[in-house]
Design a protein around this motif. Structure first.
Motif, PDB file in Angstrom:
ATOM      1  N   PRO A 223      30.984  57.693  14.992  1.00 39.08           N
ATOM      2  CA  PRO A 223      31.129  57.133  16.474  1.00 39.08           C
ATOM      3  C   PRO A 223      30.592  57.884  17.773  1.00 39.08           C
ATOM      4  O   PRO A 223      30.302  57.449  18.732  1.00 39.08           O
ATOM      5  N   GLU A 224      30.817  59.237  17.690  1.00 43.32           N
ATOM      6  CA  GLU A 224      30.497  59.836  18.728  1.00 43.32           C
ATOM      7  C   GLU A 224      29.034  59.815  18.988  1.00 43.32           C
ATOM      8  O   GLU A 224      28.552  59.562  20.180  1.00 43.32           O
ATOM      9  N   LEU A 225      28.070  59.528  17.998  1.00 39.60           N
ATOM     10  CA  LEU A 225      26.729  59.370  18.270  1.00 39.60           C
ATOM     11  C   LEU A 225      26.394  57.928  19.143  1.00 39.60           C
ATOM     12  O   LEU A 225      25.816  57.963  19.914  1.00 39.60           O
ATOM     13  N   GLY A 226      27.222  56.819  18.543  1.00 36.33           N
ATOM     14  CA  GLY A 226      26.842  55.577  19.150  1.00 36.33           C
ATOM     15  C   GLY A 226      27.178  55.691  20.614  1.00 36.33           C
ATOM     16  O   GLY A 226      26.534  54.904  21.489  1.00 36.33           O
ATOM     17  N   VAL A 227      28.471  56.350  20.773  1.00 40.83           N
ATOM     18  CA  VAL A 227      28.878  56.348  22.337  1.00 40.83           C
ATOM     19  C   VAL A 227      28.102  57.195  23.117  1.00 40.83           C
ATOM     20  O   VAL A 227      27.654  56.853  24.177  1.00 40.83           O
ATOM     21  N   MET A 228      27.405  58.374  22.697  1.00 40.42           N
ATOM     22  CA  MET A 228      26.347  59.344  23.304  1.00 40.42           C
ATOM     23  C   MET A 228      25.202  58.367  23.705  1.00 40.42           C
ATOM     24  O   MET A 228      24.605  58.429  24.823  1.00 40.42           O
ATOM     25  N   VAL A 229      24.613  57.582  22.544  1.00 38.88           N
ATOM     26  CA  VAL A 229      23.427  56.869  22.820  1.00 38.88           C
ATOM     27  C   VAL A 229      23.514  55.746  23.885  1.00 38.88           C
ATOM     28  O   VAL A 229      22.660  55.578  24.813  1.00 38.88           O
TER      29      VAL A 229
END
Length: 279
Positions: A223-229
């Motif tokens: 989920p962190e990757l999705g938020v970051m992009v």
């Protein structure tokens, strides 16, 4: 040549493994001593530390941290760098990173190796991860040409196919083929879970096979990757989501109107178009 790796996870560790096998001296930095110890034990690096001062001997430094950490890491790294050191990164969004880091360290070359697995951490590091995969380099008009060429040379040593473009062009392209799929995949899972009859949901979960697995995979990732992009590539992601929504509306319109000929034509066009993507 001494290569520094800041962030000894899947990408950083895999870069280190490949380059060490090609005779480079590899030094790594991680926030956890346990990771440093494991990287040395696995032969991923020649030396590792939790201290950025280890990067003082590096000719080229890869920043292999999450997007949000790249700029702060470079700020802390600068006092330890040699004046001629090249800094590059592996972030999946380029414009804000290139703008911020180039202002801190002019000898910065934005990079994005487009490879990975579902695993993470130093244990996930593998050899040949980048063979045949795209490696995008995103210089600006101010980026030193020799530094760009050096990063591209290293990328080719990893077996990658090197592409050069501007940061903005990169972000617009990856919004389509990387960031939009994360959101589309996540909303697919979310929509299925909104089915009001839990017995149907349970049945669907038991019947799910390769089609659902493949289309839902990236939406079930970190989920962190999705938020970051979404945060760092917000404008281009919103643009692609808007066009995607229009495409969904068109499909719904054909189905509601029972216009099967129009629907078939759209599906034929997507079947043909898919062949042009590097899958």
């Amino acid at each position: 040549m001494n290569i520094g790796i800041v962030g000894l996870g899947l990408i950083g560790g895999s870069i280190a493994l490949d380059l060490r096998s090609r005779g480079f001296n590899i030094v790594g930095v991680s926030s956890r001593q346990q990771t440093c110890d494991r990287a040395i034990a696995r032969g991923v690096v020649n030396d590792a530390s939790i201290h950025l001062s280890l990067m003082a001997t590096a000719d080229l430094v890869f920043i292999c941290t999450p997007l949000s950490a790249i700029e702060p890491i470079v700020q802390k790294l600068i006092p330890h760098l040699s004046p001629d050191a090249i800094v590059t990164d592996v972030g999946s969004v380029k414009t804000p990173i290139v703008d911020a880091v180039s202002a801190l360290w002019p000898n910065f070359v934005g990079g994005h190796p487009m490879a990975g697995t579902a695993e993470s951490g130093i244990e996930a590091a593998v050899r040949d991860l980048f063979v045949g995969r795209p490696y995008v380099v995103t210089p600006t008009a101010q980026t030193p040409a020799q530094s760009v060429e050096k990063v591209e040379e290293i990328a080719r040593l990893l077996g990658a196919s090197v592409y050069r473009c501007g940061p903005q062009e990169h972000d617009r392209a990856v919004a389509w083929i990387s960031h939009l799929p994360i959101m589309a995949s996540a909303t697919l899972v979310a929509a299925c879970d909104r089915e009001g009859d839990r017995d149907i949901v349970n049945l669907a979960q038991n019947l799910a096979s390769s089609g659902f697995r493949d289309t839902s995979r990236v939406g079930g990732g970190n989920p962190e990757l999705g938020v970051m992009v979404a945060k760092y590539n917000r404008e281009q992601l919103l643009r692609s989501l808007s066009i995607y929504r229009d495409s969904l509306d068109e499909l719904m319109g054909d189905i509601q109107a029972e216009d099967w000929q129009a629907l078939e034509q759209k599906l034929k066009l997507t079947q043909q178009a898919r062949e042009h993507y590097n899958l």
